[in-house]
Design an enzyme around this catalytic site. Structure first.
Site, PDB file in Angstrom:
ATOM      1  CB  VAL A 150      -0.957   0.041   1.205  1.00 32.90           C
ATOM      2  CG1 VAL A 150      -1.952  -1.110   1.141  1.00 32.90           C
ATOM      3  CG2 VAL A 150      -0.181   0.004   2.520  1.00 32.90           C
ATOM      4  CE  LYS A 201       6.552  -5.281   1.308  1.00 33.65           C
ATOM      5  NZ  LYS A 201       5.681  -4.154   0.988  1.00 33.65           N
ATOM      6  NE  ARG A 208       7.726   1.632  -5.658  1.00 37.96           N
ATOM      7  CZ  ARG A 208       7.169   2.104  -4.543  1.00 37.96           C
ATOM      8  NH1 ARG A 208       6.846   1.266  -3.578  1.00 37.96           N
ATOM      9  NH2 ARG A 208       6.940   3.387  -4.396  1.00 37.96           N
ATOM     10  CG  HIS A 239      11.580   6.178 -26.510  1.00 40.80           C
ATOM     11  ND1 HIS A 239      10.952   4.968 -26.361  1.00 40.80           N
ATOM     12  CD2 HIS A 239      12.507   6.006 -27.497  1.00 40.80           C
ATOM     13  CE1 HIS A 239      11.459   4.103 -27.209  1.00 40.80           C
ATOM     14  NE2 HIS A 239      12.414   4.714 -27.921  1.00 40.80           N
ATOM     15  NE  ARG A 241       9.745   0.705 -27.889  1.00 38.47           N
ATOM     16  CZ  ARG A 241       9.239   1.358 -28.950  1.00 38.47           C
ATOM     17  NH1 ARG A 241       7.928   1.421 -29.107  1.00 38.47           N
ATOM     18  NH2 ARG A 241      10.037   1.939 -29.820  1.00 38.47           N
ATOM     19  CB  CYS A 255       8.845  -0.604   1.635  1.00 42.03           C
ATOM     20  SG  CYS A 255       7.415  -1.021   2.647  1.00 42.03           S
ATOM     21  CG  PHE A 316       9.847   7.830   3.566  1.00 38.41           C
ATOM     22  CD1 PHE A 316       9.537   7.315   2.311  1.00 38.41           C
ATOM     23  CD2 PHE A 316       9.044   7.459   4.638  1.00 38.41           C
ATOM     24  CE1 PHE A 316       8.438   6.491   2.128  1.00 38.41           C
ATOM     25  CE2 PHE A 316       7.945   6.638   4.457  1.00 38.41           C
ATOM     26  CZ  PHE A 316       7.639   6.154   3.194  1.00 38.41           C
ATOM     27  CE  LYS A 317       4.879   8.626  -0.577  1.00 37.30           C
ATOM     28  NZ  LYS A 317       4.099   7.576  -1.230  1.00 37.30           N
TER      29      LYS A 317
END
Length: 401
Positions: A150, A201, A208, A239, A241, A255, A316-317
């Site tokens: 999540v 996981k 990422r 582009h 792709r 994570c 952190f974000k």
């Protein structure tokens, strides 16, 4: 069915609330008495939009109660931290402690699930502990692994609508776990074995991490080459792709900044790309701290006084209060350690107070600062206007300059 959630943190508490909302009687357990007290009072100890109203509802209806100790239930979920020890070795002691706490309560037909991010083989290891202590339960209870996936800030929606991977110790355990999650998960429940689910996981977050490392490495190259990395990535993404992510000041959270080590610790010879990505993302935070310190030195040499420096963001974000493994927090700490009595203003709009840093309002800090380092792309920062009279170090793309 009565379910026990061991751990009421960023994942355990929302999952317990969602389960209770869908008619499952829930006992939430946390070793922190303050978390238990707040939960029973219907007060959220984390930031998550819309979740506190839902918590009040399930607490007032009696579907969710919290305690510092577990009680007899039909299903037990281990949702505790899995940090790492020295040398980035995974520490599953929290999972083991939570397992030992519920072990005396287990009975025939019960479901035991680990949701905590875990090294490969953890589910089998906990099963071994259970059956060594309670041999009469072997073949009589259901054991599975089901990791969360999540996004903080969107947890209510994603806990219900995201697909889940469920890996049982046996096929029967997989089906038992699917039976539980199907009560509130509308996404597809994918069957596999526990080892594959554990690796899945770790793979998701390592993937990422590698993608972010590419963007961060580009930012280092572009800085040296005198190229606007934000413009470069925007053009490259034209582009059909190519889909390069946005660089930042590193990678944080429990994570992406942690999970790759669970692979590299057990498979060092085989995980070279994953290890390199971790090194790049860790280095980016160090690089940002050095850029701030160099800017401070240049300012002092030019202006014959020490600068006022605004460090914008600790989380952190963007738009959350989670500081776990935060590269922004690391950068602020490194800059303050070498500030030589400069005036450092620390900003984090999502945290009311911090036990280490004195926090300043973002508008006040921006106005007073000679040097502004944007570390986290919080929405309030995007309302600020570019100021040519300030030295602005935009590490997270507020102005994309």
């Amino acid at each position: 069915m009565k379910a026990c959630f061991m751990g009421l943190g960023y994942i355990g508490l929302p999952t317990a609330i969602i389960a209770a909302k869908h008619g499952i009687e829930v006992k939430g357990v946390d070793i922190n008495p303050q978390v238990v007290e707040m939960t029973n009072a219907g007060k959220l100890h984390i930031i998550e939009p819309g979740l506190e109203d839902m918590l009040k509802e399930v607490v007032s209806s009696g579907m969710l109660t919290a305690s510092v100790a577990p009680e007899v239930c039909d299903a037990y979920f281990m949702v505790v931290p899995t940090p790492f020890k020295g040398n980035h070795e995974p520490d599953v002691s929290y999972v083991e402690a939570a397992t030992m706490a519920v072990l005396p309560l287990l009975k025939e037909g019960d479901l035991y699930v680990i949701e905590s991010t875990s090294p490969i083989g953890t589910t089998e290891g906990m099963a071994k502990i259970i059956f060594e202590e309670r041999p009469e339960l072997e073949g009589k209870i259901y054991i599975a692994y089901c990791p969360e996936r999540v996004l903080p800030g969107n947890v209510i929606y994603e806990l219900v609508h995201n697909d889940r991977v469920i890996g049982g110790l046996t096929p029967e355990s997989t089906e038992k776990a699917i039976g539980f999650y199907s009560q509130f998960v509308q996404g597809t429940l994918h069957r596999t074995n526990c080892r594959t689910a554990e690796m899945c996981k770790l793979t998701e977050n390592s993937s990422r991490d590698v993608q972010i490392a590419f963007a961060n490495e580009l930012s280092l190259i572009c800085d040296k080459a005198g190229i606007n990395v934000w413009e470069l990535i925007s053009l490259a993404n034209k582009h059909p792709r190519v889909n390069i992510l946005q660089p930042g000041c590193g990678v944080g959270g429990h994570c992406i900044a942690v999970d790759p080590y669970f692979i590299t610790a057990d498979f060092p010879a085989e995980s070279k790309l994953i290890a390199d990505a971790r090194e790049i993302n860790n280095y980016k935070a160090f690089w940002c701290a050095e850029k701030v310190k160099n800017a401070m030195l240049e300012f002092e040499l030019l202006n014959h006084r020490k600068p006022v420096v605004a460090m914008m963001g600790l989380a952190f974000k963007p738009n959350i209060d989670d500081l776990r493994e935060s590269p922004a927090k690391y950068i602020v700490t490194k800059v303050m350690q070498g500030c030589n009595n400069a005036n450092i203003l620390v900003v984090e709009p999502n945290v009311k107070e911090h036990h280490v840093f004195k926090l300043t309002d973002y508008r006040e800090a921006y106005e007073k600062a000679d040097i502004v380092a944007f570390l986290t792309a919080h929405d309030p920062f995007k309302t600020l206007e570019w100021r040519s009279d300030k030295v602005i170090l935009d590490f997270c793309g507020i102005f994309k300059r």
